[in-house]
Design an enzyme around this catalytic site. Structure first.
Site, PDB file in Angstrom:
ATOM      1  N   ASP A 128       0.811  -1.224   0.000  1.00  0.00           N
ATOM      2  CA  ASP A 128       0.000   0.000   0.000  1.00  0.00           C
ATOM      3  C   ASP A 128       0.844   1.274   0.000  1.00  0.00           C
ATOM      4  OD1 ASP A 128      -2.636  -0.865  -0.211  1.00  0.00           O
ATOM      5  OD2 ASP A 128      -2.869  -1.167   1.950  1.00  0.00           O
ATOM      6  N   ASN A 154      -1.094   8.987   2.406  1.00  0.00           N
ATOM      7  CA  ASN A 154      -1.129   8.574   3.810  1.00  0.00           C
ATOM      8  C   ASN A 154       0.216   8.691   4.519  1.00  0.00           C
ATOM      9  OD1 ASN A 154      -3.345   6.180   2.567  1.00  0.00           O
ATOM     10  ND2 ASN A 154      -3.960   7.793   3.971  1.00  0.00           N
ATOM     11  N   ARG A 192       0.471  -1.492   7.596  1.00  0.00           N
ATOM     12  CA  ARG A 192       1.035  -0.315   6.917  1.00  0.00           C
ATOM     13  C   ARG A 192       2.115   0.385   7.743  1.00  0.00           C
ATOM     14  NH1 ARG A 192      -2.556   3.512   3.313  1.00  0.00           N
ATOM     15  NH2 ARG A 192      -0.438   3.865   2.564  1.00  0.00           N
ATOM     16  N   HIS A 207     -11.452   7.069   4.757  1.00  0.00           N
ATOM     17  CA  HIS A 207     -10.543   8.223   4.816  1.00  0.00           C
ATOM     18  C   HIS A 207     -11.311   9.454   4.323  1.00  0.00           C
ATOM     19  CE1 HIS A 207      -6.500   5.838   4.430  1.00  0.00           C
ATOM     20  NE2 HIS A 207      -6.574   6.346   5.636  1.00  0.00           N
ATOM     21  N   ASP A 218     -10.357  11.755   2.371  1.00  0.00           N
ATOM     22  CA  ASP A 218     -10.169  12.080   0.950  1.00  0.00           C
ATOM     23  C   ASP A 218     -10.972  11.173   0.013  1.00  0.00           C
ATOM     24  OD1 ASP A 218      -8.681   9.730   0.935  1.00  0.00           O
ATOM     25  OD2 ASP A 218      -6.803  10.659   0.277  1.00  0.00           O
ATOM     26  N   CYS A 235      -5.401   9.382  -3.398  1.00  0.00           N
ATOM     27  CA  CYS A 235      -4.670   8.533  -2.449  1.00  0.00           C
ATOM     28  C   CYS A 235      -3.249   8.270  -2.934  1.00  0.00           C
ATOM     29  CB  CYS A 235      -5.359   7.193  -2.267  1.00  0.00           C
ATOM     30  SG  CYS A 235      -7.077   7.285  -1.803  1.00  0.00           S
TER      31      CYS A 235
END
Ligand code: ARG
Length: 268
Positions: free
Chosen positions: A62, A68, A87, A163, A165, A257
């Site tokens: 990711d 992020n 993550r 999220h 966004d 993202c």
């Protein structure tokens, strides 16, 4: 002109499930993912963006979602503390990149979850921050202290819009694209009160990540399959650019993202 940070998808794939979009049985096609990422990269460049590309890392699928990594204001980088262990391994690589590039790194207390620009977006002078699924609401207070700005905390209520966004996208005229159903009534009221010129995404297009757009002044890069939003943006004087993002939707991400703004805004 804007500068952005991207990370190529060499190690991208669906290797765990940490949001409702991810399904281990629907992995991404590596070739198509490369082509779609390159499509975004080239579009950003063609619009005059400076594109920084950082080295991807094995076993961190990711890491392509650089939004992020943290929140950049001026030369300050407020580093994310990822919610999911899957993550957290990315944090050290983001630290290294920002250190090497001369940013001042600000770390939040360990265990105080914050997922960067994915959950923190300026609209005018106000920083809107999402919480519940990823970022902790208590991180917002710290960020307000660090940046000395007004922070409005918004609870996200739909797990497919985990999220900020994915359901809110500020526009430079002080307006925003949003998907109202992703917020509770308080959040909807707070947004309506502070943001004029709101453009609603339809449920269908919000589900294709219509709000996950990269805004470069009048140019707006958004996932394909959002003709209603494209029409509305044109009517407001913006130029929509639709990009194929299907391989990233499988991970619960799209254009925004995959893009971190360097900085999101100049020093306050
Ligand atoms: N699979 C990633 C995750 O669940 C997707 C991140 C999307 N990023 C974003 N800014 N919305 O963390």
């Amino acid at each position: 002109m804007r500068k952005v940070l991207l990370c190529p998808p060499d190690y991208y794939g669906i290797e765990y499930e940490i949001n409702p979009w991810m399904n281990l049985e629907h992995n991404a096609d590596p070739k198509l993912a490369q082509a779609q990422w390159l499509g975004l990269h080239d579009k950003l460049k063609s619009l005059g963006c400076t594109v920084e590309v950082m080295a991807p890392q094995p076993k961190l699928p990711d890491m392509v979602f650089t939004a992020n990594a943290g929140l950049v204001v001026g030369r300050q980088f407020i580093r994310s503390n990822f919610h999911f262990p899957q993550r957290q391994g990315e944090e050290q690589y983001f630290d290294k990149w920002f250190e090497a590039n001369g940013y001042k790194i600000v770390r939040l207390p360990a265990g105080l979850f914050f997922e960067g620009e994915g959950d923190a977006l300026f609209c005018g002078e106000t920083l809107f921050c999402g919480y519940r699924f990823r970022s902790d609401i208590r991180s917002h207070e710290r960020i307000g202290e660090i940046l000395k700005c007004l922070v409005i905390s918004l609870e996200l209520v739909l797990d497919r819009h985990y999220h900020l966004d994915t359901c809110f996208c500020p526009l430079p005229d002080g307006g925003a694209i949003w998907y109202p159903a992703a917020f509770d009534t308080y959040g909807q009221r707070a947004i309506r009160h502070r943001v004029k010129n709101l453009i609603d995404a339809t449920p269908e297009e919000a589900g294709r990540f219509a709000c996950n757009a990269v805004v470069l002044e009048r140019d707006v890069l958004l996932p394909e399959g959002c003709p209603e939003l494209s029409k509305a943006l044109s009517a407001h004087g913006y130029r929509p650019h639709a990009l194929a993002m299907g391989e990233y939707l499988k991970a619960g991400g799209a254009c925004k993202c995959l893009t971190l703004l360097l900085p999101q805004r100049p020093d306050l």
